[in-house]
Scaffold this motif. Structure first.
Motif, PDB file in Angstrom:
ATOM      1  N   LEU A  31       1.639  -3.497  -0.920  1.00 17.71           N
ATOM      2  CA  LEU A  31       1.284  -2.170  -0.430  1.00 17.71           C
ATOM      3  C   LEU A  31      -0.222  -1.935  -0.557  1.00 17.71           C
ATOM      4  N   LYS A  32      -0.806  -2.393  -1.656  1.00 18.12           N
ATOM      5  CA  LYS A  32      -2.248  -2.250  -1.849  1.00 18.12           C
ATOM      6  C   LYS A  32      -3.010  -2.973  -0.738  1.00 18.12           C
ATOM      7  N   SER A  33      -2.591  -4.181  -0.408  1.00 23.63           N
ATOM      8  CA  SER A  33      -3.290  -4.923   0.645  1.00 23.63           C
ATOM      9  C   SER A  33      -3.123  -4.235   2.002  1.00 23.63           C
ATOM     10  N   MET A  34      -1.979  -3.589   2.218  1.00 23.80           N
ATOM     11  CA  MET A  34      -1.794  -2.857   3.474  1.00 23.80           C
ATOM     12  C   MET A  34      -2.703  -1.635   3.532  1.00 23.80           C
ATOM     13  N   PHE A  35      -2.874  -0.926   2.416  1.00 26.78           N
ATOM     14  CA  PHE A  35      -3.797   0.210   2.365  1.00 26.78           C
ATOM     15  C   PHE A  35      -5.202  -0.249   2.729  1.00 26.78           C
ATOM     16  N   VAL A  36      -5.646  -1.341   2.125  1.00 25.62           N
ATOM     17  CA  VAL A  36      -6.989  -1.868   2.391  1.00 25.62           C
ATOM     18  C   VAL A  36      -7.123  -2.246   3.867  1.00 25.62           C
ATOM     19  N   THR A  37      -6.089  -2.866   4.414  1.00 27.69           N
ATOM     20  CA  THR A  37      -6.125  -3.295   5.813  1.00 27.69           C
ATOM     21  C   THR A  37      -6.185  -2.107   6.764  1.00 27.69           C
ATOM     22  N   VAL A  38      -5.354  -1.091   6.532  1.00 30.01           N
ATOM     23  CA  VAL A  38      -5.355   0.088   7.401  1.00 30.01           C
ATOM     24  C   VAL A  38      -6.716   0.776   7.347  1.00 30.01           C
ATOM     25  N   ASP A  39      -7.270   0.946   6.155  1.00 25.00           N
ATOM     26  CA  ASP A  39      -8.587   1.578   6.053  1.00 25.00           C
ATOM     27  C   ASP A  39      -9.651   0.710   6.704  1.00 25.00           C
ATOM     28  N   GLY A  40      -9.502  -0.600   6.627  1.00 19.00           N
ATOM     29  CA  GLY A  40     -10.428  -1.502   7.313  1.00 19.00           C
ATOM     30  C   GLY A  40     -10.349  -1.342   8.828  1.00 19.00           C
ATOM     31  N   PHE A  41      -9.124  -1.162   9.358  1.00 21.34           N
ATOM     32  CA  PHE A  41      -8.969  -0.899  10.792  1.00 21.34           C
ATOM     33  C   PHE A  41      -9.742   0.357  11.188  1.00 21.34           C
ATOM     34  N   VAL A  42      -9.609   1.404  10.376  1.00 23.49           N
ATOM     35  CA  VAL A  42     -10.287   2.669  10.673  1.00 23.49           C
ATOM     36  C   VAL A  42     -11.798   2.485  10.610  1.00 23.49           C
ATOM     37  N   ASN A  43     -12.284   1.791   9.593  1.00 23.36           N
ATOM     38  CA  ASN A  43     -13.730   1.547   9.477  1.00 23.36           C
ATOM     39  C   ASN A  43     -14.261   0.784  10.689  1.00 23.36           C
ATOM     40  N   THR A  44     -13.527  -0.241  11.111  1.00 21.70           N
ATOM     41  CA  THR A  44     -13.934  -1.013  12.290  1.00 21.70           C
ATOM     42  C   THR A  44     -13.952  -0.130  13.530  1.00 21.70           C
ATOM     43  N   TYR A  45     -12.945   0.707  13.665  1.00 19.93           N
ATOM     44  CA  TYR A  45     -12.845   1.623  14.809  1.00 19.93           C
ATOM     45  C   TYR A  45     -14.047   2.580  14.844  1.00 19.93           C
ATOM     46  N   ILE A  46     -14.404   3.131  13.705  1.00 16.72           N
ATOM     47  CA  ILE A  46     -15.538   4.063  13.624  1.00 16.72           C
ATOM     48  C   ILE A  46     -16.845   3.326  13.932  1.00 16.72           C
ATOM     49  N   GLN A  47     -17.015   2.141  13.358  1.00 14.74           N
ATOM     50  CA  GLN A  47     -18.238   1.364  13.567  1.00 14.74           C
ATOM     51  C   GLN A  47     -18.395   0.912  15.016  1.00 14.74           C
ATOM     52  N   SER A  48     -17.271   0.806  15.731  1.00 16.06           N
ATOM     53  CA  SER A  48     -17.355   0.401  17.138  1.00 16.06           C
ATOM     54  C   SER A  48     -17.456   1.611  18.075  1.00 16.06           C
ATOM     55  N   GLY A  49     -17.700   2.788  17.515  1.00  8.91           N
ATOM     56  CA  GLY A  49     -17.917   3.974  18.330  1.00  8.91           C
ATOM     57  C   GLY A  49     -16.729   4.911  18.458  1.00  8.91           C
ATOM     58  N   GLY A  50     -15.630   4.611  17.802  1.00 10.33           N
ATOM     59  CA  GLY A  50     -14.451   5.478  17.851  1.00 10.33           C
ATOM     60  C   GLY A  50     -14.653   6.748  17.049  1.00 10.33           C
ATOM     61  N   SER A  51     -13.854   7.739  17.363  1.00 14.56           N
ATOM     62  CA  SER A  51     -13.966   9.040  16.708  1.00 14.56           C
ATOM     63  C   SER A  51     -12.703   9.347  15.912  1.00 14.56           C
TER      64      SER A  51
END
Length: 182
Positions: free
Chosen positions: A36-56
């Motif tokens: 579960l911890k690794s999934m939390f890190v992965t989901v937050d990483g998806f969000v960080n990547t999305y924001i860094q690529s211009g997502g809102s």
């Protein structure tokens, strides 16, 4: 006298066997919490990547992350019934391969610098074997400490009319919401 001594030894031996034999096996819950911890890190990483690529964060959900090509190719995206918004977007959930934990991301309508993450582990037998502990530990350790978020143990399913998660859950239903600030 020998009868009394042997009786005491027998009772003490029986108690030792009883307490050690039926001790809870925490290896299953520990392994599930690590996943579960690794999934939390992965989901937050998806969000960080999305924001860094211009997502809102104002329109974030798993459908948007999938359209942006950020999610893993073997993750299933499932529309939540009756949640097609006025813009035609579905609110979606996802699961990781070989996991029963369901994840859902929505924008935080109260604060545009954050998102809300619903974690539904109610179908995961390992985590639900100690539901109160799993929910509390995940909220404290992963949501609050690791992601610097706010843990809402009463969080519940998405309510389309409110465009938000409900708050009718409890600390042992395996469902909670984490508000993550960016």
């Amino acid at each position: 006298m020998p009868y009394l001594v042997s009786s005491i030894i027998a009772v003490v031996s029986a108690m030792i066997i009883l307490f050690t034999r039926y001790e809870a096996d925490d290896s299953t819950i520990t392994g599930e919490l690590d996943r579960l911890k690794s999934m939390f890190v992965t989901v937050d990483g998806f969000v960080n990547t999305y924001i860094q690529s211009g997502g809102s964060l104002s329109n974030i959900n798993f459908e948007e992350l999938d359209k942006a090509g950020i999610l893993l190719s073997n993750m299933e995206i499932t529309p939540v019934a009756d949640t097609i918004s006025s813009t035609g977007e579905n609110k979606t959930t996802t699961t990781f391969p070989s996991s029963e934990v369901v994840w859902q991301i929505i924008p935080n309508i109260d604060d545009s610098s954050s998102y809300k993450l619903l974690v539904d582990m109610s179908q995961d037998r390992g985590l639900m074997s100690k539901a109160i502990f799993s929910e509390s530990f995940s909220g404290r350790e992963f949501c609050e400490k690791m992601l610097f978020g706010t843990f809402d143990p009463k969080g519940s399913e998405y309510i389309p009319n409110d465009k938000d998660f409900g708050s009718v859950g409890n600390e042992r239903d395996g469902i909670f919401v984490c508000i993550v600030f960016k």
